[in-house]
Design a protein around this motif. Sequence first.
Motif, short mmCIF file in Angstrom:
data_model
loop_
_atom_site.label_atom_id
_atom_site.label_comp_id
_atom_site.label_asym_id
_atom_site.label_seq_id
_atom_site.Cartn_x
_atom_site.Cartn_y
_atom_site.Cartn_z
N UNK A 11 -8.52 61.54 66.70
CA UNK A 11 -6.99 60.76 67.09
C UNK A 11 -6.52 61.47 68.20
N UNK A 12 -7.15 62.21 68.87
CA UNK A 12 -6.55 63.20 70.03
C UNK A 12 -5.21 63.80 69.66
N UNK A 13 -5.21 64.50 68.52
CA UNK A 13 -3.96 65.20 68.27
C UNK A 13 -4.18 66.63 67.89
N UNK A 59 7.18 63.79 55.59
CA UNK A 59 8.49 63.72 56.06
C UNK A 59 8.70 63.97 57.44
N UNK A 60 7.74 64.83 58.02
CA UNK A 60 7.93 65.16 59.31
C UNK A 60 7.47 64.19 60.02
N UNK A 106 6.14 65.01 64.74
CA UNK A 106 5.58 63.82 64.13
C UNK A 106 3.93 64.10 63.84
N UNK A 107 3.15 64.49 65.07
CA UNK A 107 1.88 64.81 64.96
C UNK A 107 1.62 65.95 63.96
N UNK A 127 16.62 65.69 61.93
CA UNK A 127 15.36 65.59 61.48
C UNK A 127 15.15 66.64 60.36
N UNK A 128 15.78 67.51 60.40
CA UNK A 128 15.77 68.76 59.44
C UNK A 128 16.34 68.17 57.94
#
Length: 762
Positions: free
Chosen positions: A268-270, A337-338, A347-348, A596-597
């Motif tokens: 996935x190139x992450x 959840x991130x 996100x990754x 986000x937190x």
Amino acid sequence: MFGRCAIFILDHQVFTWLVLVCLTVVGSVGNFYPTLVTDWFRIAKSAEPFRPTISDDDVKRPPNVKPFTYSDGNVIVVVESDDIFTPTGARLIREVLKSINELPFVTKVTWMEDSPPLNIFGLAETVLPRGNASQARFDIAKQRAVSNPLIGGQLLSGDGTVLLLMLNIDWFFVDREGQATEQISVMANQIAEKYPEVQFKFSTTGSSPIHLLAAQAHESNETKYQLIGYGVILLMAVVLFRGIAAVVIVALAPILGVFWTLGILHFFDIHDNPFNSAVLPVLLSLVGFTDGVHMMVQIRRQRAAGLSPQQAARRGLNDVGFACFLTSFTTAIGFGSLATAHHEIVREFGWSCVIGVTLTLVSGLTVIPLLCSTWLGRWVASGYGNNLVDRNLEKIAGVVKFVVARKKFFAWTAITVTFCMLCLCALLRPDERQTSMLPDDAEAVKALRTIDRSFGGMDFSTVCVRWNKQIPDNAPELGAVMQQVDALLRSEPLIAHPLSIYNLIQALPGSGPVEQRMSLLELMPPPLKRAFYTPEYRFAESQFRVQDLGIAKYNDTFRRIDEGLVKIANEHPNFSLSLEGNAVARCKNLFRIVLDLCYSLGTAGLIIFAVLAVVYRSMRIGLISVVPNLFPLAATGVLLLVTGQYLELVSVCAFTVCLGIAVDDTIHFLTRYREELGRNGGQVEPAINSAFVGVGTGLIITTVVLVVGFATALTSDARDTRIFVTMSMLTITGALFADLIFLPAMLAYFQPSKSFSTVSKN
């Protein structure tokens, strides 16, 4: 249902082994030959039909002139010396420039002598005299260079002691990453050694060196922390189980889980995510190992009681398998959840953790019971009861009895302290730095700090000025607007060296207000004029520098500039002004870190609470579990506040990850507590004591494993990694404290024994 699945794993071993082999093959391809898959996807994507874009031919376009720019170079050579404007220093610099230009991978070098001339005739001017000039001439040249708005504060520091050389690199001619910057630095410093009478220091930074530094740190961290994670697993297994069979079995399960995960991430190139390289291997190793410890403790206990390897494996999987599944499920919720965060790195990392936890769960639920049911299972009980925790478990159990005897005091203390600390956590403020994920002692980072000190930053932002058709080109009002913008920017101490057509006109020979001299724009060299002014688009800009101090420090600065731009626009209704740039965007989006937190913790907390309430068939137990899981997070947040830290990107990841890990011990305790509640006829206090005896060894061992494992990542040279693991260690330790002190007290106080008269029937 879970019991049937557990039986299936052991009763259909051929199928289970086939699944393990397939996952190992996929992981091997991803780790060693990922291009076999990724190249296929690239070919499929490139085969998509080309769709031409429609251009607007009616739009008036500017002439084909390349504007002069300072940000064109992807490598910056920082020259530090008090002897730049001396005969010897000039000879040294020109020799360095000649050598750099001869390098095959250098396509262009821009330095202060390449700045466009500030005269209406376009005549080139010598900025740095030749080495045979007198010192008096060098002194005059220094004053002129510093006062030139295109040089002073842009390519030469205000005191004339730091010079920037902007390089363009053709990476096609570079054999390996880092070769270009290393060769330039070494070559320049070797030339400087030939002139002992002057002191020069050369270093490199810029977008490319910083990117290469991050890539190199990733590559070294990926291998380093995989080895650290595997090593910690083996070491802790040896210390805790003291039996080679138990060590091999428990260690193999998380090792396979990490191996599968890192291989699949390559597809996935992450895998280049900085958290994935430094934190993920250790994190997954320890999460998988903790579940393996709980299962192995039960299997060893059954073997010590006289059951056969097959029976002990089946009993251990049945007793703690569901708890392991539930802990992995709730951990995946915390990590998942991130995936809703705004920042791509977060996100990754969230998705990578979800994939990793799932695969690590599969390895734990299959490898450990499978191997324990074979001939290896005959010796897994070797050394049982002889480790440090088992020998002192009764002493620790005395702490639980002490707490339960004073349940009211400890229960309300837990609620009060947790609530107060959560209120204090609301005082945390967000911040973000571009170099926070890089080694502090790296050459590129040190050179960047030099640019921050001497030039006011390497990052550029702009005030964009646009006007409508009623304003002609070179209108005096445009000059007045640019003058007001320049004055506004210079009034802010954190803003450095604003540059626009106002400064260029002001530097031209002559006198009078700038608005009366706007016609001089037509006499400027086109590359210079169009660097900050495009009349065809009715656009002009004022460029300024921003330091990497932590973007939160610029929040008030940018707010005041925005307010000032509104006032200027109100005075000139035909103009619109806006503050733009990477730093401005990061500052405006800074509040998203807090959002986000809050969203990640809130979403994960609600889902975990709902899952626990449903699984344990008790809303009350779900509510009770909230306090011991929030306490360690709140304690860590207060510590950040007390030590003067900010809420950063890494904090969002750490808090959410720690929530997923902290709830694991709570689940194991509650699962055993519900079982013991039925055996003790619904009597709460005996059930609590029996539950601790049953899972206390696993709780303490897993906490020790997690803390020791995360501590190994403190050796990282990246600041963000050190913050992440420090927060994780504090949170995990706090979680054990809450589960041993607060959870038993709250269960005993808020769940009277009579409420559980039907537990045994359930």
